[in-house]
Design a protein around this motif. Structure first.
Motif, mmCIF file in Angstrom:
data_model
loop_
_atom_site.group_PDB
_atom_site.id
_atom_site.type_symbol
_atom_site.label_atom_id
_atom_site.label_comp_id
_atom_site.label_asym_id
_atom_site.label_seq_id
_atom_site.Cartn_x
_atom_site.Cartn_y
_atom_site.Cartn_z
ATOM 1 N N SER A 1 0.835 -1.196 0.000
ATOM 2 C CA SER A 1 0.000 0.000 0.000
ATOM 3 C C SER A 1 0.878 1.257 0.000
ATOM 4 C CB SER A 1 -0.889 -0.019 1.237
ATOM 5 O OG SER A 1 -1.755 1.091 1.238
ATOM 6 N N LEU A 2 0.241 2.399 0.067
ATOM 7 C CA LEU A 2 0.969 3.661 0.098
ATOM 8 C C LEU A 2 1.322 4.015 1.538
ATOM 9 C CD1 LEU A 2 -1.007 3.798 -2.478
ATOM 10 C CD2 LEU A 2 -0.490 6.223 -2.430
ATOM 11 N N ILE B 1 7.305 2.820 -6.150
ATOM 12 C CA ILE B 1 6.602 3.921 -6.804
ATOM 13 C C ILE B 1 6.502 5.058 -5.787
ATOM 14 C CG2 ILE B 1 4.438 4.703 -7.835
ATOM 15 C CD1 ILE B 1 3.969 1.805 -8.718
ATOM 16 N N GLY C 1 -0.483 12.859 -8.081
ATOM 17 C CA GLY C 1 0.291 12.719 -9.298
ATOM 18 C C GLY C 1 0.204 11.284 -9.793
ATOM 19 N N SER C 2 0.706 11.069 -10.989
ATOM 20 C CA SER C 2 0.596 9.743 -11.611
ATOM 21 C C SER C 2 1.697 8.794 -11.159
ATOM 22 C CB SER C 2 0.616 9.873 -13.134
ATOM 23 O OG SER C 2 1.768 10.593 -13.534
ATOM 24 N N ARG D 1 7.925 5.533 -11.049
ATOM 25 C CA ARG D 1 8.351 4.156 -10.800
ATOM 26 C C ARG D 1 9.871 4.124 -10.830
ATOM 27 N NH1 ARG D 1 5.829 -0.879 -11.181
ATOM 28 N NH2 ARG D 1 3.939 0.130 -11.975
ATOM 29 N N GLN E 1 -12.110 7.492 2.658
ATOM 30 C CA GLN E 1 -12.199 7.494 1.197
ATOM 31 C C GLN E 1 -11.779 6.130 0.665
ATOM 32 O OE1 GLN E 1 -10.060 10.933 -0.365
ATOM 33 N NE2 GLN E 1 -10.414 12.055 1.534
ATOM 34 N N TYR F 1 -10.167 4.296 -2.850
ATOM 35 C CA TYR F 1 -9.453 4.522 -4.093
ATOM 36 C C TYR F 1 -9.263 3.205 -4.821
ATOM 37 C CZ TYR F 1 -8.076 9.222 -2.509
ATOM 38 O OH TYR F 1 -8.072 10.525 -2.086
ATOM 39 N N GLN G 1 -6.659 1.368 -7.803
ATOM 40 C CA GLN G 1 -5.383 1.482 -8.498
ATOM 41 C C GLN G 1 -5.238 0.286 -9.419
ATOM 42 O OE1 GLN G 1 -1.682 0.958 -6.276
ATOM 43 N NE2 GLN G 1 -0.833 2.781 -7.281
ATOM 44 N N SER H 1 -2.937 -1.934 -11.603
ATOM 45 C CA SER H 1 -1.588 -2.413 -11.929
ATOM 46 C C SER H 1 -0.495 -1.410 -11.588
ATOM 47 C CB SER H 1 -1.504 -2.779 -13.416
ATOM 48 O OG SER H 1 -2.418 -3.774 -13.733
ATOM 49 N N GLY H 2 -0.504 -0.882 -10.352
ATOM 50 C CA GLY H 2 0.562 0.004 -9.914
ATOM 51 C C GLY H 2 0.567 1.356 -10.585
ATOM 52 N N ARG H 3 -0.540 1.709 -11.216
ATOM 53 C CA ARG H 3 -0.630 3.036 -11.856
ATOM 54 C C ARG H 3 -1.212 4.044 -10.876
ATOM 55 N NH1 ARG H 3 -2.870 1.318 -17.865
ATOM 56 N NH2 ARG H 3 -1.106 0.020 -18.421
ATOM 57 N N GLY H 4 -1.675 5.162 -11.397
ATOM 58 C CA GLY H 4 -2.181 6.225 -10.547
ATOM 59 C C GLY H 4 -3.440 5.832 -9.806
ATOM 60 N N LEU H 5 -3.731 6.591 -8.771
ATOM 61 C CA LEU H 5 -4.907 6.346 -7.947
ATOM 62 C C LEU H 5 -6.131 7.014 -8.541
ATOM 63 C CD1 LEU H 5 -3.342 6.968 -4.461
ATOM 64 C CD2 LEU H 5 -4.184 4.800 -5.303
ATOM 65 N N HIS I 1 -9.867 8.173 -7.339
ATOM 66 C CA HIS I 1 -10.759 8.370 -6.197
ATOM 67 C C HIS I 1 -12.142 7.843 -6.545
ATOM 68 C CE1 HIS I 1 -13.626 10.859 -3.776
ATOM 69 N NE2 HIS I 1 -12.856 10.357 -2.827
ATOM 70 N N PHE J 1 -8.111 0.517 -2.126
ATOM 71 C CA PHE J 1 -7.553 0.984 -0.856
ATOM 72 C C PHE J 1 -8.545 1.891 -0.142
ATOM 73 C CE2 PHE J 1 -3.255 -0.454 -1.492
ATOM 74 C CZ PHE J 1 -3.069 -0.424 -2.867
ATOM 75 N N PHE K 1 -3.381 5.380 4.249
ATOM 76 C CA PHE K 1 -3.962 4.303 3.460
ATOM 77 C C PHE K 1 -3.974 2.971 4.194
ATOM 78 C CE2 PHE K 1 -4.739 5.989 -0.773
ATOM 79 C CZ PHE K 1 -4.143 7.225 -0.659
ATOM 80 N N GLY K 2 -4.997 2.185 3.880
ATOM 81 C CA GLY K 2 -5.067 0.824 4.368
ATOM 82 C C GLY K 2 -4.203 -0.097 3.535
ATOM 83 N N THR K 3 -4.213 -1.360 3.909
ATOM 84 C CA THR K 3 -3.324 -2.343 3.293
ATOM 85 C C THR K 3 -3.764 -2.768 1.907
ATOM 86 O OG1 THR K 3 -4.532 -4.007 4.536
ATOM 87 C CG2 THR K 3 -2.449 -3.256 5.463
ATOM 88 N N GLY K 4 -5.031 -2.581 1.578
ATOM 89 C CA GLY K 4 -5.499 -2.843 0.227
ATOM 90 C C GLY K 4 -6.082 -4.224 0.013
#
Lengths: 116, 114
Positions: free
Chosen positions: A42-43, A90, A108-109, A112, B33, B35, B37, B39-43, B45, B88, B104-107
């Protein structure tokens, strides 16, 4: 809502070197944040970038390793210093403030980063 | 440290079925909230629920919040293959010293199969 341009989108770096990631917001935001997302995880919040003062770091993150700049209300940089393969992740920036949409936050996007 | 624990960690369902993900958190929040995601791309909402709300809907999404139990759930109805992604939860809370932060949570990794 606000849009953040983050660059580079990806990079492959040699261990021991440093990389600076930039985030430019198209409108003023009161707070900016930097996150790390390790592979399959996670983030995790690294720090909050404060305009005109030092960043506020979360537990486990230090300024020497992740120096941050926030010269104005629309721009911030994160440097990953003296990189090792464990820094491969990332990295995402985020902004919060007026105009950041229904969530209050815009992201932001991502960058990586692979350290070899 | 992570604020939220999510379960399940991974969920695999057939297209058309419903998917439910749960999130638990530890401290007082302003809002929660969800979110997505890919494949590791942007989030992306999805939805926000305030601390004084108990349920919220947006299209095929239904979110509940129980502040007494410090938990939330996300329900995706009539799932589609395109819903395959990581989901997430994130809690927005005041921080010591001022300002907010989003944690953020663990997903949950959702896979929707045809």
């Amino acid at each position: 809502s606000a849009v953040i341009s983050q660059k580079p989108s990806r990079d492959i770096c040699q261990r021991g070197t440093s990389l600076t990631i930039q985030c430019q917001v198209d409108s003023q935001v009161t707070m900016m944040f930097w996150y790390r997302q390790q592979p399959g995880q996670s983030l995790t919040l690294i720090a909050t970038a404060n305009q005109g003062s030092e960043a506020t770091y979360e537990s486990g993150f230090v300024i020497d390793k992740f120096p941050i700049s926030r010269p104005n209300l629309t721009f911030s940089t994160l440097t990953v210093s003296n990189m090792s393969p464990e820094d491969s992740s990332i990295y995402l920036c985020s902004g919060k403030g007026f105009g950041t949409g229904s969530s209050g936050y815009t992201f932001g996007s991502g960058t990586r980063l692979t350290v070899v | 440290s992570q604020q939220g624990e999510e379960d399940p960690q991974a969920l695999s369902i057939q297209e058309g079925e419903n998917a439910t993900m749960n999130c638990s958190y530890k401290t007082s929040i302003n809002n929660l909230q969800w979110y997505r995601q890919n494949s590791g791309r942007g989030l992306v909402h999805l939805i926000l629920i305030r601390s004084n709300e108990r349920e919220k809907h947006s299209g095929r999404l239904r979110v509940t919040l129980d502040t007494s139990k410090k938990s939330s759930s996300l329900l995706i109805t009539a799932s589609r293959a395109a819903d395959t992604a990581s989901y997430f939860c994130a809690t927005d809370a005041w921080r010591t010293g001022g300002g907010n932060k989003l944690t953020f949570g663990t997903g949950t990794q959702l896979k929707v199969e045809l």
